[in-house]
Design a protein around this motif. Structure first.
Motif, short mmCIF file in Angstrom:
data_model
loop_
_atom_site.label_atom_id
_atom_site.label_comp_id
_atom_site.label_asym_id
_atom_site.label_seq_id
_atom_site.Cartn_x
_atom_site.Cartn_y
_atom_site.Cartn_z
N GLY A 8 101.64 64.59 13.45
CA GLY A 8 101.83 65.82 12.68
C GLY A 8 102.85 65.65 11.57
N PHE A 9 103.95 64.98 11.86
CA PHE A 9 104.96 64.74 10.82
C PHE A 9 104.44 63.80 9.73
N ALA A 10 103.67 62.80 10.11
CA ALA A 10 103.08 61.90 9.11
C ALA A 10 102.14 62.68 8.18
N ALA A 11 101.31 63.52 8.76
CA ALA A 11 100.40 64.36 7.97
C ALA A 11 101.20 65.33 7.09
N ALA A 48 101.37 80.63 3.98
CA ALA A 48 102.23 81.58 4.71
C ALA A 48 101.68 81.85 6.10
N LEU A 49 100.38 82.01 6.20
CA LEU A 49 99.76 82.23 7.52
C LEU A 49 99.88 81.00 8.41
N TRP A 50 99.72 79.81 7.82
CA TRP A 50 99.92 78.58 8.60
C TRP A 50 101.36 78.50 9.10
N LEU A 51 102.30 78.94 8.28
CA LEU A 51 103.71 78.92 8.70
C LEU A 51 103.94 79.88 9.87
N VAL A 52 103.37 81.06 9.78
CA VAL A 52 103.49 82.01 10.90
C VAL A 52 102.88 81.42 12.17
N TYR A 53 101.69 80.84 12.03
CA TYR A 53 101.03 80.20 13.16
C TYR A 53 101.91 79.10 13.75
N ALA A 54 102.48 78.26 12.88
CA ALA A 54 103.33 77.16 13.34
C ALA A 54 104.55 77.67 14.09
N LEU A 55 105.09 78.79 13.61
CA LEU A 55 106.24 79.38 14.30
C LEU A 55 105.84 79.89 15.69
N PHE A 56 104.66 80.49 15.79
CA PHE A 56 104.19 80.99 17.09
C PHE A 56 103.96 79.87 18.09
N ILE A 57 103.41 78.75 17.62
CA ILE A 57 103.14 77.65 18.56
C ILE A 57 104.31 76.67 18.63
N ASN A 66 104.81 73.40 6.11
CA ASN A 66 104.44 74.67 5.49
C ASN A 66 105.62 75.36 4.83
N ALA A 67 106.82 75.16 5.34
CA ALA A 67 108.00 75.74 4.69
C ALA A 67 108.22 75.11 3.32
N ILE A 68 108.06 73.80 3.24
CA ILE A 68 108.23 73.12 1.95
C ILE A 68 107.08 73.46 1.01
N THR A 69 105.87 73.47 1.54
CA THR A 69 104.70 73.74 0.71
C THR A 69 104.70 75.17 0.18
N ILE A 70 105.18 76.12 0.96
CA ILE A 70 105.21 77.51 0.49
C ILE A 70 106.18 77.65 -0.69
N ILE A 71 107.26 76.90 -0.65
CA ILE A 71 108.20 76.91 -1.79
C ILE A 71 107.53 76.31 -3.02
#
Length: 84
Positions: A8-11, A48-57, A66-71
């Motif tokens: 996941g980090f590599a991706a 933003a939705l991917w970030l919310v999803y990532a926070l939930f899981i 997603n935090a970097i990409t949203i910026i």
């Protein structure tokens, strides 16, 4: 860190890093003619939705990417509006 999160980090590094040259080029040239505002807005909302999803899981790799990409997406939207 288990191997799945390592993948996941590599991706996250690759996909986020691939987006940064566009942000830098747009900032440097102030040329936004090739950027579509509707696409950028849809992309921003999707990330933003991917970030919310990532926070939930609780996925550190997805949160970081997603935090970097949203910026980055926000910056491109800002540049599009400012330099259009």
């Amino acid at each position: 860190m288990d191997y799945i999160e390592f993948i996941g980090f590599a991706a996250a590094i690759l996909t986020t890093a691939a987006f940064l040259p566009q942000v830098f080029k747009t900032w440097q040239t102030k040329d936004v003619s090739g950027l579509s505002l509707p696409m950028l807005i849809m992309f921003f909302v999707g990330v933003a939705l991917w970030l919310v999803y990532a926070l939930f899981i609780n996925s550190p790799s997805m949160i970081a990417a997603n935090a970097i990409t949203i910026i980055s997406a926000f910056l491109l939207i800002y540049f599009k509006v400012k330099y259009n």
